[in-house]
Design a protein around this motif. Structure first.
Motif, PDB file in Angstrom:
ATOM      1  N   MET A 177      -0.756   1.221  -1.549  1.00 52.38           N
ATOM      2  CA  MET A 177      -1.975   0.745  -0.888  1.00 52.38           C
ATOM      3  C   MET A 177      -3.064   0.576  -1.929  1.00 52.38           C
ATOM      4  O   MET A 177      -3.075  -0.350  -2.718  1.00 52.38           O
ATOM      5  CB  MET A 177      -2.397   1.725   0.209  1.00 52.38           C
ATOM      6  CG  MET A 177      -3.576   1.229   1.036  1.00 52.38           C
ATOM      7  SD  MET A 177      -4.038   2.427   2.299  1.00 52.38           S
ATOM      8  CE  MET A 177      -5.545   1.706   2.890  1.00 52.38           C
ATOM      9  N   VAL A 178      -3.941   1.528  -1.996  1.00 56.13           N
ATOM     10  CA  VAL A 178      -5.038   1.510  -2.950  1.00 56.13           C
ATOM     11  C   VAL A 178      -5.239   2.935  -3.458  1.00 56.13           C
ATOM     12  O   VAL A 178      -4.728   3.895  -2.886  1.00 56.13           O
ATOM     13  CB  VAL A 178      -6.347   0.989  -2.312  1.00 56.13           C
ATOM     14  CG1 VAL A 178      -6.264  -0.485  -2.024  1.00 56.13           C
ATOM     15  CG2 VAL A 178      -6.670   1.765  -1.051  1.00 56.13           C
ATOM     16  N   GLU A 179      -5.984   3.062  -4.535  1.00 57.50           N
ATOM     17  CA  GLU A 179      -6.299   4.377  -5.090  1.00 57.50           C
ATOM     18  C   GLU A 179      -7.806   4.546  -5.111  1.00 57.50           C
ATOM     19  O   GLU A 179      -8.527   3.657  -5.573  1.00 57.50           O
ATOM     20  CB  GLU A 179      -5.733   4.511  -6.504  1.00 57.50           C
ATOM     21  CG  GLU A 179      -6.018   5.864  -7.137  1.00 57.50           C
ATOM     22  CD  GLU A 179      -5.516   5.943  -8.565  1.00 57.50           C
ATOM     23  OE1 GLU A 179      -5.625   7.026  -9.167  1.00 57.50           O
ATOM     24  OE2 GLU A 179      -5.007   4.918  -9.071  1.00 57.50           O
ATOM     25  N   LEU A 180      -8.279   5.668  -4.608  1.00 59.22           N
ATOM     26  CA  LEU A 180      -9.701   5.971  -4.604  1.00 59.22           C
ATOM     27  C   LEU A 180      -9.954   7.081  -5.608  1.00 59.22           C
ATOM     28  O   LEU A 180      -9.483   8.205  -5.439  1.00 59.22           O
ATOM     29  CB  LEU A 180     -10.163   6.393  -3.203  1.00 59.22           C
ATOM     30  CG  LEU A 180     -11.668   6.602  -3.012  1.00 59.22           C
ATOM     31  CD1 LEU A 180     -12.440   5.357  -3.417  1.00 59.22           C
ATOM     32  CD2 LEU A 180     -11.967   6.942  -1.550  1.00 59.22           C
ATOM     33  N   LEU A 181     -10.686   6.758  -6.669  1.00 63.09           N
ATOM     34  CA  LEU A 181     -10.944   7.722  -7.723  1.00 63.09           C
ATOM     35  C   LEU A 181     -12.048   8.693  -7.319  1.00 63.09           C
ATOM     36  O   LEU A 181     -12.785   8.462  -6.357  1.00 63.09           O
ATOM     37  CB  LEU A 181     -11.336   6.985  -9.010  1.00 63.09           C
ATOM     38  CG  LEU A 181     -10.344   5.940  -9.520  1.00 63.09           C
ATOM     39  CD1 LEU A 181     -10.845   5.324 -10.820  1.00 63.09           C
ATOM     40  CD2 LEU A 181      -8.962   6.538  -9.695  1.00 63.09           C
ATOM     41  N   ALA A 182     -12.159   9.784  -8.071  1.00 59.40           N
ATOM     42  CA  ALA A 182     -13.130  10.825  -7.746  1.00 59.40           C
ATOM     43  C   ALA A 182     -14.565  10.320  -7.798  1.00 59.40           C
ATOM     44  O   ALA A 182     -15.445  10.862  -7.119  1.00 59.40           O
ATOM     45  CB  ALA A 182     -12.960  12.019  -8.686  1.00 59.40           C
ATOM     46  N   ASN A 183     -14.832   9.278  -8.590  1.00 60.71           N
ATOM     47  CA  ASN A 183     -16.194   8.748  -8.686  1.00 60.71           C
ATOM     48  C   ASN A 183     -16.495   7.691  -7.634  1.00 60.71           C
ATOM     49  O   ASN A 183     -17.552   7.055  -7.671  1.00 60.71           O
ATOM     50  CB  ASN A 183     -16.434   8.170 -10.085  1.00 60.71           C
ATOM     51  CG  ASN A 183     -15.534   6.971 -10.396  1.00 60.71           C
ATOM     52  OD1 ASN A 183     -14.717   6.565  -9.568  1.00 60.71           O
ATOM     53  ND2 ASN A 183     -15.681   6.419 -11.578  1.00 60.71           N
ATOM     54  N   GLY A 184     -15.571   7.466  -6.692  1.00 61.39           N
ATOM     55  CA  GLY A 184     -15.801   6.516  -5.606  1.00 61.39           C
ATOM     56  C   GLY A 184     -15.346   5.104  -5.901  1.00 61.39           C
ATOM     57  O   GLY A 184     -15.607   4.193  -5.104  1.00 61.39           O
ATOM     58  N   THR A 185     -14.651   4.890  -7.017  1.00 57.67           N
ATOM     59  CA  THR A 185     -14.149   3.561  -7.364  1.00 57.67           C
ATOM     60  C   THR A 185     -12.821   3.299  -6.653  1.00 57.67           C
ATOM     61  O   THR A 185     -11.929   4.148  -6.660  1.00 57.67           O
ATOM     62  CB  THR A 185     -13.945   3.430  -8.880  1.00 57.67           C
ATOM     63  OG1 THR A 185     -15.208   3.582  -9.524  1.00 57.67           O
ATOM     64  CG2 THR A 185     -13.369   2.070  -9.239  1.00 57.67           C
ATOM     65  N   LEU A 186     -12.702   2.133  -6.061  1.00 55.68           N
ATOM     66  CA  LEU A 186     -11.489   1.740  -5.344  1.00 55.68           C
ATOM     67  C   LEU A 186     -10.674   0.808  -6.221  1.00 55.68           C
ATOM     68  O   LEU A 186     -11.154  -0.251  -6.640  1.00 55.68           O
ATOM     69  CB  LEU A 186     -11.853   1.043  -4.033  1.00 55.68           C
ATOM     70  CG  LEU A 186     -10.692   0.668  -3.110  1.00 55.68           C
ATOM     71  CD1 LEU A 186     -10.112   1.902  -2.452  1.00 55.68           C
ATOM     72  CD2 LEU A 186     -11.147  -0.346  -2.060  1.00 55.68           C
ATOM     73  N   LYS A 187      -9.426   1.219  -6.523  1.00 53.15           N
ATOM     74  CA  LYS A 187      -8.507   0.379  -7.288  1.00 53.15           C
ATOM     75  C   LYS A 187      -7.466  -0.186  -6.329  1.00 53.15           C
ATOM     76  O   LYS A 187      -6.905   0.555  -5.522  1.00 53.15           O
ATOM     77  CB  LYS A 187      -7.826   1.192  -8.394  1.00 53.15           C
ATOM     78  CG  LYS A 187      -8.766   1.739  -9.446  1.00 53.15           C
ATOM     79  CD  LYS A 187      -8.020   2.599 -10.451  1.00 53.15           C
ATOM     80  CE  LYS A 187      -7.012   1.798 -11.248  1.00 53.15           C
ATOM     81  NZ  LYS A 187      -6.344   2.616 -12.285  1.00 53.15           N
ATOM     82  N   TYR A 188      -7.210  -1.483  -6.429  1.00 56.07           N
ATOM     83  CA  TYR A 188      -6.265  -2.075  -5.495  1.00 56.07           C
ATOM     84  C   TYR A 188      -5.461  -3.177  -6.186  1.00 56.07           C
ATOM     85  O   TYR A 188      -5.881  -3.772  -7.177  1.00 56.07           O
ATOM     86  CB  TYR A 188      -6.974  -2.639  -4.269  1.00 56.07           C
ATOM     87  CG  TYR A 188      -7.980  -3.729  -4.569  1.00 56.07           C
ATOM     88  CD1 TYR A 188      -7.588  -5.061  -4.634  1.00 56.07           C
ATOM     89  CD2 TYR A 188      -9.315  -3.424  -4.780  1.00 56.07           C
ATOM     90  CE1 TYR A 188      -8.497  -6.064  -4.901  1.00 56.07           C
ATOM     91  CE2 TYR A 188     -10.231  -4.414  -5.047  1.00 56.07           C
ATOM     92  CZ  TYR A 188      -9.825  -5.735  -5.109  1.00 56.07           C
ATOM     93  OH  TYR A 188     -10.726  -6.720  -5.394  1.00 56.07           O
TER      94      TYR A 188
END
Length: 226
Positions: A177-188
């Protein structure tokens, strides 16, 4: 966790404009004590009691006692805000990292807490996709099916279709799906030639309490050559 997080030095931030006299520790003439603490911690407090008899002829008009005031911690609910509103628009087949969340907090003066993000698809609408009847599978597939409307949405139970490689409703590339990093950045990473909408719930947990909010991911179609 620093002077700003001591038990009695944060009312200026919690209640701005209240002035210097914050009455964080008071004792009545009857001996009742009131403590107003906004953080956990401990502090030694010296209580001084004075009468009106004065010190004439060696008299003593003052008595001192020191007490240790301990303020026990109460876990706060973690919080976050969406930095891009409640709708996020992407193009099909795109790969990127975008800021999604801001003001991420474990709670006031709880910086040492470990937090984890979870992403859960709630509903989705992805028009079915079938390939052209052609020997070359690399050719652009044909999009079929309705546009997305509220009554087209599928429940969470069918969301595995979003990640099934080669499936008719695969929306995310490589079965992820997607990855949500600890700093709030969404990787998709989005699958090519697939578009639709997914309502996604973001859950932030500190292991005891959690905060959750939804946003809608809109994957827009990109016109392909006929």
């Amino acid at each position: 966790e620093g002077e700003a997080c001591s038990p009695f030095r944060c009312f200026d931030e919690v209640h701005p404009g209240t002035g210097a006299d914050l009455a964080w520790f008071t004792i009545t003439p009857a001996g009742s004590m009131t403590v107003r603490a906004c953080n956990s911690g401990e502090i030694n407090v010296t209580i001084v009691m004075t009468d009106s008899g004065g010190t004439y002829l060696g008299g003593v008009d003052t008595s001192r006692q020191t007490v240790l005031v301990k303020v026990l911690p109460v876990n706060d609910q973690p919080r976050f805000e969406f930095s891009r509103g409640l709708d996020l628009f992407m193009l099909e087949g795109s790969v990127a990292a975008v800021p999604l969340l801001t003001n991420i907090s474990a709670g006031r003066c709880e910086l040492s807490q470990a937090m984890t993000f979870s992403l859960l698809p709630i509903t989705f609408c992805v028009p079915a996709c079938l390939p052209f009847p052609h020997a070359d599978p690399a050719l652009t597939p044909l999009q079929i099916g309705p546009d997305c409307h509220s009554d087209d949405s599928q429940p969470l139970a069918g969301s595995e279709a979003l990640f099934t490689p080669g499936g008719a409703r695969q929306l995310f590339d490589d079965g992820t799906m997607v990855e949500l990093l600890a700093n709030g950045t969404l990787k998709y990473s989005l699958a090519p030639f697939r578009h639709g909408e997914v309502v996604v719930r973001v859950v932030l947990s500190d292991g005891c309490k959690y905060y959750a909010a939804n946003f809608t991911l809109h994957v827009l179609p990109v016109d392909s050559a006929p």
